[in-house]
Design an enzyme around this catalytic site. Structure first.
Site, PDB file in Angstrom:
ATOM      1  N   GLU A 104      10.906  -8.102  -3.054  1.00 55.05           N
ATOM      2  CA  GLU A 104      11.406  -6.793  -2.620  1.00 55.05           C
ATOM      3  C   GLU A 104      10.823  -6.556  -1.234  1.00 55.05           C
ATOM      4  O   GLU A 104       9.627  -6.270  -1.099  1.00 55.05           O
ATOM      5  CB  GLU A 104      10.958  -5.691  -3.593  1.00 55.05           C
ATOM      6  CG  GLU A 104      11.483  -5.848  -5.011  1.00 55.05           C
ATOM      7  CD  GLU A 104      12.954  -5.517  -5.153  1.00 55.05           C
ATOM      8  OE1 GLU A 104      13.590  -5.163  -4.136  1.00 55.05           O
ATOM      9  OE2 GLU A 104      13.475  -5.620  -6.274  1.00 55.05           O
ATOM     10  N   LEU A 105      11.660  -6.685  -0.215  1.00 57.96           N
ATOM     11  CA  LEU A 105      11.156  -6.701   1.160  1.00 57.96           C
ATOM     12  C   LEU A 105      11.616  -5.476   1.948  1.00 57.96           C
ATOM     13  O   LEU A 105      11.777  -4.403   1.397  1.00 57.96           O
ATOM     14  CB  LEU A 105      11.570  -8.012   1.829  1.00 57.96           C
ATOM     15  CG  LEU A 105      11.224  -9.285   1.034  1.00 57.96           C
ATOM     16  CD1 LEU A 105      11.697 -10.527   1.772  1.00 57.96           C
ATOM     17  CD2 LEU A 105       9.738  -9.359   0.735  1.00 57.96           C
ATOM     18  N   TRP A 121       0.790  -1.221   0.000  1.00 57.38           N
ATOM     19  CA  TRP A 121       0.000   0.000   0.000  1.00 57.38           C
ATOM     20  C   TRP A 121       0.826   1.276   0.000  1.00 57.38           C
ATOM     21  O   TRP A 121       0.317   2.352  -0.267  1.00 57.38           O
ATOM     22  CB  TRP A 121      -0.899   0.024   1.239  1.00 57.38           C
ATOM     23  CG  TRP A 121      -0.136  -0.316   2.497  1.00 57.38           C
ATOM     24  CD1 TRP A 121      -0.060  -1.533   3.107  1.00 57.38           C
ATOM     25  CD2 TRP A 121       0.712   0.561   3.254  1.00 57.38           C
ATOM     26  NE1 TRP A 121       0.788  -1.470   4.199  1.00 57.38           N
ATOM     27  CE2 TRP A 121       1.270  -0.200   4.313  1.00 57.38           C
ATOM     28  CE3 TRP A 121       1.054   1.914   3.152  1.00 57.38           C
ATOM     29  CZ2 TRP A 121       2.151   0.355   5.249  1.00 57.38           C
ATOM     30  CZ3 TRP A 121       1.933   2.455   4.076  1.00 57.38           C
ATOM     31  CH2 TRP A 121       2.460   1.674   5.115  1.00 57.38           C
ATOM     32  N   ASN A 122       2.136   1.218   0.302  1.00 54.52           N
ATOM     33  CA  ASN A 122       2.867   2.464   0.565  1.00 54.52           C
ATOM     34  C   ASN A 122       3.146   3.297  -0.684  1.00 54.52           C
ATOM     35  O   ASN A 122       3.167   4.522  -0.622  1.00 54.52           O
ATOM     36  CB  ASN A 122       4.160   2.194   1.347  1.00 54.52           C
ATOM     37  CG  ASN A 122       5.104   1.255   0.639  1.00 54.52           C
ATOM     38  OD1 ASN A 122       4.694   0.423  -0.171  1.00 54.52           O
ATOM     39  ND2 ASN A 122       6.384   1.370   0.933  1.00 54.52           N
ATOM     40  N   LYS A 141      -2.698  -8.680  -7.188  1.00 52.72           N
ATOM     41  CA  LYS A 141      -3.360  -8.848  -5.896  1.00 52.72           C
ATOM     42  C   LYS A 141      -2.790  -7.752  -4.990  1.00 52.72           C
ATOM     43  O   LYS A 141      -1.685  -7.850  -4.482  1.00 52.72           O
ATOM     44  CB  LYS A 141      -3.099 -10.240  -5.313  1.00 52.72           C
ATOM     45  CG  LYS A 141      -3.902 -10.516  -4.036  1.00 52.72           C
ATOM     46  CD  LYS A 141      -3.003 -10.457  -2.831  1.00 52.72           C
ATOM     47  CE  LYS A 141      -3.764 -10.641  -1.537  1.00 52.72           C
ATOM     48  NZ  LYS A 141      -4.142  -9.354  -0.890  1.00 52.72           N
TER      49      LYS A 141
END
Length: 451
Positions: free
Chosen positions: A228-229, A130-131, A154
């Protein structure tokens, strides 16, 4: 099931979204498969014309799309507009460069002829956060679709309004039906979607926990994954740095999007001789930022996207103070809003040092020299990026191998750019997005050999 999108600033309903049924999801998967079989044959120049049009749609509707970002997750309007413009840029970039990236490579061997062709792999599932609700999607979609793949999105439930608008962009741009689709589903359905034979790969941007779960699922079904964490980026300032410029850059590096960015500077590692000056000027600059309703054009810091995120940040602040950190500014929370906060004398063992802090919290760390600065920078389970501020650029370049992160920026905040590969090491994930590298992630590099 209904998903409610709630404005984090005033707690008002932005939208309500009904979950798709199992049959609707199955139909979407079938549609994606059928679309791939025709889309992969569409000439690259035609695909490029669609992608250029997508960029135009974004620019033409910038106010509408930016407003949805701001209403759903609380980002100030100016930042939301910048996000939409960056999405348009990445569309133009891949429309321009895809032909060059996908060109077959002739390789000299014992064969009469041997080469490597670049072909699409099929439908890619994108699980997005969401960022940066538009940018994270477009930095995947632009290269993936230009390569001839199809995409299923998604998105995070609190930005389903953005997700619907993203699908709308591709429809308005004229992409054939099924090339890009948005799914309104609960995360419980993720495994069954990944397992489906239509899905050939999955890309996720999100938390370490979500990444580990999705990677496990992808591995179980032998599907390629890209992660990508999180990040805990160090912002190192040497004694010879231009302190005023370093402070100006540092404020943006930490407070952009209210600090809700994986590549935000989070640990400010400062040589002791300039520690007091930097901290004083940084604290004053942060104190002067205007907080408020993110729809207001004057607002520079809005709320966090959800109350649980603000609660978590507040817990990290309080635990760090209890462990000996000095509260220099802020420290308070009200619902989704968390004051921009500065902690001094932060050390390893404190949450503000060890953990990813996803919000407007800056941790100030004092060190003796550059060697200790790099040692503390490396003392993290994450590896996204590092900034070094100094007038001695050659020295900084010579020490780039001291950093194991995926990015090393000198006199600039760590940021993504369509022209450069983006990704991390350690628990920040694996794989690369953007540039040619990002396009190659979801490509079949096919060897062709003529004996």
């Amino acid at each position: 099931m209904e998903f409610n999108s709630i404005n984090p600033y005033n707690d008002q309903m932005v939208g309500q979204h009904t979950a798709q049924t199992e049959q609707e999801v199955a139909d979407a998967l079938k549609k994606a498969e059928d679309a791939f079989n025709s889309w992969k044959k569409v000439p690259l120049a035609t695909r490029a014309s669609f992608m250029v049009k997508a960029g135009s749609v974004l620019r033409d509707n910038i106010e509408e799309y930016a407003r949805m970002i701001t209403l759903e997750m609380g980002k100030p309007m100016a930042e939301s507009r910048s996000e939409i413009n960056k999405c348009a840029w990445v569309c133009d970039y891949y429309a321009t460069h895809a032909e060059q990236f996908l060109r077959a490579e002739t390789i000299e061997t014992d064969a009469q002829k041997s080469l490597v062709k670049h072909e699409p792999i099929g439908c890619v599932l994108a699980i997005m956060p969401w960022n940066f609700p538009f940018w994270q999607v477009f930095r995947f979609a632009a290269p993936a679709l230009m390569a001839g793949n199809t995409g299923l999105l998604k998105h995070a439930p609190n930005v389903f309004g953005c997700a619907k608008q993203i699908e709308e962009v591709f429809i308005k741009a004229g992409f054939p039906s099924g090339v890009f689709q948005n799914l309104i589903v609960h995360h419980d359905q993720t495994e069954s979607i990944i397992a489906h034979e239509t899905i050939k790969a999955v890309t996720l941007t999100g938390s370490e926990r979500a990444g580990a779960a999705v990677a496990e699922m992808a591995g179980r079904y032998i599907k390629k994954s890209l992660l990508e964490l999180g990040g805990n980026n160090a912002f190192i300032v040497w004694e010879d740095a231009d302190i005023d410029q370093a402070v100006k850059t540092a404020v943006g590096a930490r407070m952009l999007n209210a600090g809700q960015s994986c590549i935000a500077a989070k640990r400010f590692i400062l040589i002791e001789s300039i520690y007091d000056e930097f901290v004083s000027k940084f604290t004053t600059a942060v104190q002067n930022l205007k907080s408020g309703d993110p729809i207001d054009e004057q607002t520079e810091v809005g709320p966090l996207a959800r109350k649980d995120l603000a609660d978590q940040l507040q817990a990290q602040v309080q635990k760090s103070i209890q462990s000996g950190a000095q509260l220099l500014l802020g420290g308070n929370q009200k619902n989704c809003y968390h004051e921009p906060t500065v902690l001094g004398d932060v050390k390893p063992g404190m949450p503000a040092f060890d953990e990813e802090t996803f919000g407007p919290l800056a941790a100030m760390i004092k060190v003796k020299d550059a060697k200790e600065a790099f040692e503390l920078s490396e003392q993290s389970k994450y590896g996204l990026g590092v900034t070094v501020f100094t007038r001695n650029v050659e020295k900084a370049l010579s020490m780039s191998d001291q950093v194991s992160d995926g990015a090393y920026f000198i006199n600039q905040l760590v940021k993504s750019d369509p022209r450069l590969p983006f990704g991390g090491t350690k628990r920040s994930g694996y794989g690369r997005e953007l540039a040619k590298d990002g396009m190659m992630e979801f490509i079949n590099r096919k060897t062709i050999y003529v004996g």
